[in-house]
Design an enzyme around this catalytic site. Structure first.
Site, PDB file in Angstrom:
ATOM      1  CD  GLU A 362      -3.127  -1.443   1.496  1.00  0.00           C
ATOM      2  OE1 GLU A 362      -3.676  -0.372   1.735  1.00  0.00           O
ATOM      3  OE2 GLU A 362      -3.704  -2.536   1.468  1.00  0.00           O
TER       4      GLU A 362
HETATM    5  N1  CAA Z   1      -5.601  12.089  -3.343  1.00  0.00           N
HETATM    6  C1  CAA Z   1      -6.067  12.594  -4.505  1.00  0.00           C
HETATM    7  N2  CAA Z   1      -5.248  13.002  -5.507  1.00  0.00           N
HETATM    8  C2  CAA Z   1      -3.920  12.889  -5.318  1.00  0.00           C
HETATM    9  C3  CAA Z   1      -3.365  12.365  -4.136  1.00  0.00           C
HETATM   10  C4  CAA Z   1      -4.266  11.968  -3.124  1.00  0.00           C
HETATM   11  N3  CAA Z   1      -3.816  11.462  -1.969  1.00  0.00           N
HETATM   12  N4  CAA Z   1      -2.023  12.348  -4.226  1.00  0.00           N
HETATM   13  C5  CAA Z   1      -1.728  12.859  -5.434  1.00  0.00           C
HETATM   14  N5  CAA Z   1      -2.866  13.181  -6.090  1.00  0.00           N
HETATM   15  C6  CAA Z   1      -2.972  13.772  -7.407  1.00  0.00           C
HETATM   16  C7  CAA Z   1      -2.329  15.150  -7.351  1.00  0.00           C
HETATM   17  O1  CAA Z   1      -3.287  16.138  -6.986  1.00  0.00           O
HETATM   18  C8  CAA Z   1      -1.811  15.328  -8.751  1.00  0.00           C
HETATM   19  O2  CAA Z   1      -2.820  15.797  -9.602  1.00  0.00           O
HETATM   20  P1  CAA Z   1      -2.647  17.233 -10.318  1.00  0.00           P
HETATM   21  O3  CAA Z   1      -1.484  17.035 -11.259  1.00  0.00           O
HETATM   22  O4  CAA Z   1      -3.964  17.428 -10.997  1.00  0.00           O
HETATM   23  O5  CAA Z   1      -2.359  18.210  -9.228  1.00  0.00           O
HETATM   24  C9  CAA Z   1      -1.442  13.925  -9.199  1.00  0.00           C
HETATM   25  O6  CAA Z   1      -2.175  13.023  -8.331  1.00  0.00           O
HETATM   26  C10 CAA Z   1       0.039  13.637  -9.054  1.00  0.00           C
HETATM   27  O7  CAA Z   1       0.394  14.014  -7.745  1.00  0.00           O
HETATM   28  P2  CAA Z   1       1.865  14.014  -7.189  1.00  0.00           P
HETATM   29  O8  CAA Z   1       2.781  14.459  -8.291  1.00  0.00           O
HETATM   30  O9  CAA Z   1       1.915  14.726  -5.871  1.00  0.00           O
HETATM   31  O10 CAA Z   1       2.035  12.522  -6.861  1.00  0.00           O
HETATM   32  P3  CAA Z   1       3.177  11.668  -7.312  1.00  0.00           P
HETATM   33  O11 CAA Z   1       2.862  11.135  -8.666  1.00  0.00           O
HETATM   34  O12 CAA Z   1       4.453  12.396  -7.109  1.00  0.00           O
HETATM   35  O13 CAA Z   1       3.120  10.465  -6.246  1.00  0.00           O
HETATM   36  C11 CAA Z   1       3.981   8.556  -5.142  1.00  0.00           C
HETATM   37  C12 CAA Z   1       4.220   9.671  -6.143  1.00  0.00           C
HETATM   38  C13 CAA Z   1       3.761   9.144  -3.761  1.00  0.00           C
HETATM   39  C14 CAA Z   1       5.208   7.670  -5.108  1.00  0.00           C
HETATM   40  C15 CAA Z   1       2.711   7.787  -5.561  1.00  0.00           C
HETATM   41  O14 CAA Z   1       2.794   7.373  -6.892  1.00  0.00           O
HETATM   42  C16 CAA Z   1       2.497   6.583  -4.666  1.00  0.00           C
HETATM   43  O15 CAA Z   1       1.856   6.686  -3.624  1.00  0.00           O
HETATM   44  N6  CAA Z   1       3.038   5.391  -5.092  1.00  0.00           N
HETATM   45  C17 CAA Z   1       2.828   4.178  -4.334  1.00  0.00           C
HETATM   46  C18 CAA Z   1       1.771   3.351  -4.999  1.00  0.00           C
HETATM   47  C19 CAA Z   1       1.150   2.398  -4.023  1.00  0.00           C
HETATM   48  O16 CAA Z   1       0.821   2.744  -2.893  1.00  0.00           O
HETATM   49  N7  CAA Z   1       0.933   1.161  -4.460  1.00  0.00           N
HETATM   50  C20 CAA Z   1       0.290   0.196  -3.617  1.00  0.00           C
HETATM   51  C21 CAA Z   1      -0.449  -0.766  -4.453  1.00  0.00           C
HETATM   52  S1  CAA Z   1      -1.909  -1.410  -3.712  1.00  0.00           S
HETATM   53  C22 CAA Z   1      -1.434  -2.506  -2.541  1.00  0.00           C
HETATM   54  O17 CAA Z   1      -0.325  -2.553  -2.109  1.00  0.00           O
HETATM   55  C23 CAA Z   1      -2.549  -3.330  -2.039  1.00  0.00           C
HETATM   56  C24 CAA Z   1      -2.130  -4.597  -1.409  1.00  0.00           C
HETATM   57  O18 CAA Z   1      -1.254  -5.283  -1.788  1.00  0.00           O
HETATM   58  C25 CAA Z   1      -2.858  -5.037  -0.250  1.00  0.00           C
END
Ligand code: CAA
Length: 378
Positions: A362
């Site tokens: 996650e």
């Molecule tokens: N809520 C809503 N929108 C969001 C947001 C949030 N929390 N975070 C970012 N956004 C939006 C931003 O507003 C932005 O949109 P705009 O361009 O219109 O402003 C866009 O998304 C991009 O935002 P950022 O540039 O700030 O985000 P990022 O691309 O730099 O994020 C990252 C990078 C933090 C690494 C993100 O990609 C991330 O969280 N990666 C991890 C993915 C993950 O958690 N995978 C887990 C898979 S599921 C799992 O694990 C389930 C399981 O096994 C049980």
């Protein structure tokens, strides 16, 4: 410890009593044999945990989010595999359906999830798109009233058991994160197949594997949100489920501490119980201090969500803090158990293995640092 309201305490006691009767007696056996016990999962669902926090119009109880968090933590103390099975349904499926789903999608998918009648699954990760979630390569091409999906997903929890999957695919390959859309896929769709279960270090009582999409025709009515909103939907869902991971991690650590206290009181070496040695007392005290701090972080994020404040940052902070704490506390518990700690017939080895993934899934803890760090420098 953070004080619980009467309702929150009632949920904790209900889940605790259930787990003592139905989960604890078999968890070591199910973990060792890697059994996903669907009947037990259905019994957990029937306890009412899926209903706690959702509005009554969707079949929920309309109670507070913290009660759900407390119930999930209690479940994780006994079997974290069951906790992640449930947490994926609630945080990663119900949460985005409530916010972005159409009335029809809420009727067809949200209500059965809330009723605990089906499991849900969240398919974002791909071989080349882990932390870099915007790099998904699965494609969705619009053809009339359908989108045709092609691609693969990897490490998908609840695969093969879920009645609905939220699948993220590119609808506009040139638009980066803004070219991703979310679709609801059901297991009966032609061309959708589930791979064999992945061999994992922990969480042996849950299920996880890859998914394949070969010309899968998904009705346009199953587009969740608008085209191009998929990345935002994924991040929104993950905000919620990261509080779930923090709850699981804190539950694992609380369980490890309780086992360590009980064991060190019983285990006699050099003529006295281990608990009489100052080293043991210092170790237990450190573990308890960290568990207490984690509970504060967890409740801080939970309260932000329950009281309608933004919780992206507090959820990421809690997810990282609680999971790092869980790794440390469960590792200390294994050390206090000595050789028995390394043996799978005792509970702490499993807790330590399961704690590891809370630092990874996650969103890795490094992804949480990106979220928190990014917010500081914006
Ligand atoms: N809520 C809503 N929108 C969001 C947001 C949030 N929390 N975070 C970012 N956004 C939006 C931003 O507003 C932005 O949109 P705009 O361009 O219109 O402003 C866009 O998304 C991009 O935002 P950022 O540039 O700030 O985000 P990022 O691309 O730099 O994020 C990252 C990078 C933090 C690494 C993100 O990609 C991330 O969280 N990666 C991890 C993915 C993950 O958690 N995978 C887990 C898979 S599921 C799992 O694990 C389930 C399981 O096994 C049980």
């Amino acid at each position: 410890m953070h004080p619980l309201t009467a309702t929150q305490k009632a949920w904790q006691e209900k889940v605790n009593a259930f787990c003592r009767e139905f989960v604890k007696p078999t968890v070591i056996e199910r973990d060792q044999a890697q059994i996903f016990d669907r009947q037990l999962v259905d019994k957990v669902m029937a306890l009412g945990i899926p209903q706690i926090a959702w509005p009554k119009e969707y079949g929920g109880l309309g109670e507070d989010y913290i009660s759900y968090m407390v119930a999930l933590k209690e479940l994780a103390k006994f079997d974290d595999g069951l906790a992640i099975t449930l947490s994926v349904c609630m945080g990663l499926c119900c949460e985005p359906l409530v916010r972005f789903g159409t009335d029809e999608q809420k009727e067809k998918f949200l209500k059965p999830l809330v009723a605990g009648k089906i499991l849900g699954s969240f398919a974002l990760t791909e071989k080349e798109a882990g932390t870099d979630a915007s790099g998904v390569q699965t494609m969705a091409v619009k053809e009339g009233d359908f989108y045709v999906l092609n691609g693969q997903k990897t490490y998908i929890t609840n695969s093969g058991e879920a009645g609905m999957y939220i699948v993220f695919a590119k609808t506009d390959p040139e638009a980066g994160a803004k070219g991703i859309s979310a679709f609801i896929v059901t297991p009966d769709m032609d061309g959708f197949t589930v791979e064999k279960r992945d061999p994992m270090m922990g969480l042996h009582t849950s299920t996880c594997s890859g998914l394949n999409f070969k010309d899968v025709k998904v009705p346009a009515a199953n587009l969740l949100g608008n085209e191009g909103e998929g990345y935002k939907i994924a991040m929104y869902a993950l905000d919620s489920s990261r509080i779930g991971v923090a709850a699981q991690a804190t539950g694992l650590a609380e369980a490890a501490l309780a086992h360590a206290i009980a064991y060190t009181k019983e285990r006699v070496q050099f003529g006295k119980p281990l608990s009489k040695f100052q080293n043991t007392q210092f170790q237990l005290a450190d573990m308890a201090i960290k568990v207490e701090a984690a509970n504060l972080m967890l409740h801080n994020a939970g309260r932000d969500k329950a009281e309608g404040r933004p919780y992206t940052i507090s959820a990421s902070m809690a997810k990282k803090f609680c999971s790092d704490m869980a790794m440390e506390v469960t590792t200390k518990a294994v050390q206090l158990f000595g050789g028995y700690g390394f043996c799978e017939d005792y509970p702490v080895a499993r807790l330590m293995r399961n704690a590891k993934v809370t630092q990874i899934y996650e969103g890795t803890n490094e992804a949480q640092q990106m979220v928190v760090g990014g917010s500081l420098l914006r």
